[in-house]
Design an enzyme around this catalytic site. Structure first.
Site, PDB file in Angstrom:
ATOM      1  N   ASP A 137       0.805  -1.226   0.000  1.00 23.82           N
ATOM      2  CA  ASP A 137       0.000   0.000   0.000  1.00 23.82           C
ATOM      3  C   ASP A 137       0.838   1.276   0.000  1.00 23.82           C
ATOM      4  OD1 ASP A 137       0.962  -0.173   2.574  1.00 23.82           O
ATOM      5  OD2 ASP A 137      -0.996  -0.385   3.529  1.00 23.82           O
ATOM      6  N   CYS A 193     -22.605  -8.011  -0.551  1.00 24.81           N
ATOM      7  CA  CYS A 193     -23.057  -7.163   0.557  1.00 24.81           C
ATOM      8  C   CYS A 193     -24.579  -7.074   0.616  1.00 24.81           C
ATOM      9  CB  CYS A 193     -22.468  -5.758   0.432  1.00 24.81           C
ATOM     10  SG  CYS A 193     -20.715  -5.651   0.857  1.00 24.81           S
ATOM     11  N   CYS A 196     -27.156  -5.092   3.212  1.00 24.85           N
ATOM     12  CA  CYS A 196     -26.494  -4.838   4.501  1.00 24.85           C
ATOM     13  C   CYS A 196     -25.796  -3.480   4.510  1.00 24.85           C
ATOM     14  CB  CYS A 196     -25.486  -5.942   4.789  1.00 24.85           C
ATOM     15  SG  CYS A 196     -24.564  -5.734   6.334  1.00 24.85           S
ATOM     16  N   CYS A 199     -21.720  -1.731   8.338  1.00 25.09           N
ATOM     17  CA  CYS A 199     -20.491  -0.951   8.499  1.00 25.09           C
ATOM     18  C   CYS A 199     -20.787   0.542   8.593  1.00 25.09           C
ATOM     19  CB  CYS A 199     -19.530  -1.240   7.351  1.00 25.09           C
ATOM     20  SG  CYS A 199     -20.201  -0.976   5.691  1.00 25.09           S
ATOM     21  N   CYS A 203     -20.384   3.147  12.063  1.00 25.17           N
ATOM     22  CA  CYS A 203     -19.315   4.152  12.086  1.00 25.17           C
ATOM     23  C   CYS A 203     -19.728   5.359  12.929  1.00 25.17           C
ATOM     24  CB  CYS A 203     -18.987   4.608  10.662  1.00 25.17           C
ATOM     25  SG  CYS A 203     -17.690   5.867  10.594  1.00 25.17           S
ATOM     26  N   CYS A 220     -12.648   9.937   9.028  1.00 24.32           N
ATOM     27  CA  CYS A 220     -12.315   8.552   9.378  1.00 24.32           C
ATOM     28  C   CYS A 220     -11.389   8.510  10.591  1.00 24.32           C
ATOM     29  CB  CYS A 220     -11.655   7.872   8.182  1.00 24.32           C
ATOM     30  SG  CYS A 220     -11.121   6.178   8.500  1.00 24.32           S
ATOM     31  N   CYS A 249      -8.727   1.947  13.571  1.00 18.67           N
ATOM     32  CA  CYS A 249     -10.110   1.640  13.939  1.00 18.67           C
ATOM     33  C   CYS A 249     -10.556   0.408  13.160  1.00 18.67           C
ATOM     34  CB  CYS A 249     -11.019   2.821  13.614  1.00 18.67           C
ATOM     35  SG  CYS A 249     -12.768   2.532  13.979  1.00 18.67           S
ATOM     36  N   CYS A 252     -15.849  -0.806  11.420  1.00 15.65           N
ATOM     37  CA  CYS A 252     -16.608  -1.211  10.238  1.00 15.65           C
ATOM     38  C   CYS A 252     -16.303  -2.648   9.827  1.00 15.65           C
ATOM     39  CB  CYS A 252     -16.381  -0.247   9.076  1.00 15.65           C
ATOM     40  SG  CYS A 252     -14.685  -0.233   8.425  1.00 15.65           S
ATOM     41  N   CYS A 256     -18.921  -6.466  10.296  1.00 13.26           N
ATOM     42  CA  CYS A 256     -19.211  -7.073   8.994  1.00 13.26           C
ATOM     43  C   CYS A 256     -19.584  -8.543   9.153  1.00 13.26           C
ATOM     44  CB  CYS A 256     -17.999  -6.945   8.080  1.00 13.26           C
ATOM     45  SG  CYS A 256     -18.210  -7.742   6.472  1.00 13.26           S
TER      46      CYS A 256
END
Length: 335
Positions: A137, A193, A196, A199, A203, A220, A249, A252, A256
């Site tokens: 990343d 998903c 749903c 998440c 938050c 965030c 964090c 979320c 799930c």
């Protein structure tokens, strides 16, 4: 054709892998719109030249022909932390992102670069003339889209990549290759998903837009507690750390259903290595105010020496202290 044995994958910590020959991200338009609206800020490294490099892998590396994409799970560390939070009498109520405990508490960048190089070296013994570049990343590649193009999952409404068998508690690492080593067509994963919105509903800062499946970065908790370590002010009126997060964090992801499914399938229990235990003892086991006092008494150098080679080096003492002070203020412990 299977490139790797199950023993090799286990040794490298890989839980799944896939292939793609597509250089251009499938979701490139969504990424460009997100950056164009400024929803990425304060993550300024996602714009400008590094944004242009993300338009195609060939911009980043012109020799690209294909990629092998790997999922490195840290779900065990997530479960160990969840067990600690629910069972440990000495827990001080603070929380840290599960990835910080993955890979024996080391910064995953160091360990996974080593593993990806080991995999790349192995592939070079199988394919004469093969050259590779590894990506994590920190590189200008849309790694979640790369995993999507490789059939490894779909984008959740929290923008995370979700895999049917492994949830979302994993790190994506890839090898970009100058050869095509997999001729089979790859089917991208269907969205699972449905209706749903767990998440987005969970938050506390409402940073998630489930319709566009994007995050407003300034709202965030992970962005604020990890990336904005030089701040002396709070840039978002929505910022809420009362749930205990001082570094990253997982909210979320915790809620799930696909991660809950993995939790039920793998009841691994709690176990911490020496490095992980040192992190837990310092951040999660001592009184919150004593932790604040200890951070205030330390120099940046002392902090970095204590947490050298861990994810906490990124924010440093200043960033952790900033997060802890805001959390304590919001809990009305001190002003």
């Amino acid at each position: 054709m299977k490139l790797f044995s199950s023993e090799q994958l286990s040794e490298w910590g890989v839980v799944d892998y896939g292939f793609t020959q597509e250089a251009v991200p499938e979701t490139l338009g969504h990424y460009n719109d997100w950056v164009g609206k400024g929803a990425h800020r304060p993550l300024d490294y996602l714009e400008g030249e590094r944004k242009e490099k993300r338009q195609s892998i060939k911009v980043h590396w012109n020799e690209f022909q294909s990629a092998v994409v790997f999922l490195f799970s840290y779900h065990h560390s997530h479960q160990s932390l969840q067990s600690f939070y629910s069972e440990e009498k000495n827990w001080n109520g603070l929380k840290i992102a599960s990835y910080t405990m993955g890979y024996e508490g080391e910064d995953y960048h160091h360990l996974l670069k080593k593993r990806l190089n080991e995999i790349g070296t192995f592939l070079q013994t199988q394919y004469p003339g093969l050259e590779y570049k590894l990506t994590l990343d920190t590189h200008p590649v849309l790694e979640r889209d790369l995993a999507f193009r490789s059939g490894l999952g779909w984008f959740g409404k929290n923008s995370m990549m979700i895999n049917r068998h492994h949830g979302s508690f994993f790190i994506i690492g890839s090898l970009l290759l100058n050869q095509t080593i997999q001729e089979e067509n790859v089917s991208v994963e269907t969205d699972h998903c449905g209706q749903c919105t767990a998440c987005a509903d969970a938050c506390p800062t409402k940073a998630i837009d489930p319709e566009s499946r994007t995050i407003t970065a300034k709202d965030c908790i992970s962005t604020f507690t990890i990336e904005q370590f030089k701040l002396d002010t709070v840039p978002s009126e929505k910022m809420d750390l009362k749930s205990g997060w001082i570094f990253g964090c997982d909210i979320c992801q915790d809620v799930c259903p696909w991660n809950k499914k993995v939790d039920r399938a793998y009841k691994l229990g709690r176990s911490f290595t020496e490095g992980q235990k040192a992190i837990v003892d310092f951040f999660l086991s001592q009184d919150k105010e004593k932790l604040k006092d200890q951070l205030e008494a330390m120099t940046e150098g002392e902090f970095r020496r204590k947490f050298s080679g861990t994810s906490f080096e990124r924010s440093g003492r200043r960033g952790l202290l900033k997060n802890l002070r805001l959390l304590l203020q919001q809990l009305n412990i001190f002003s």
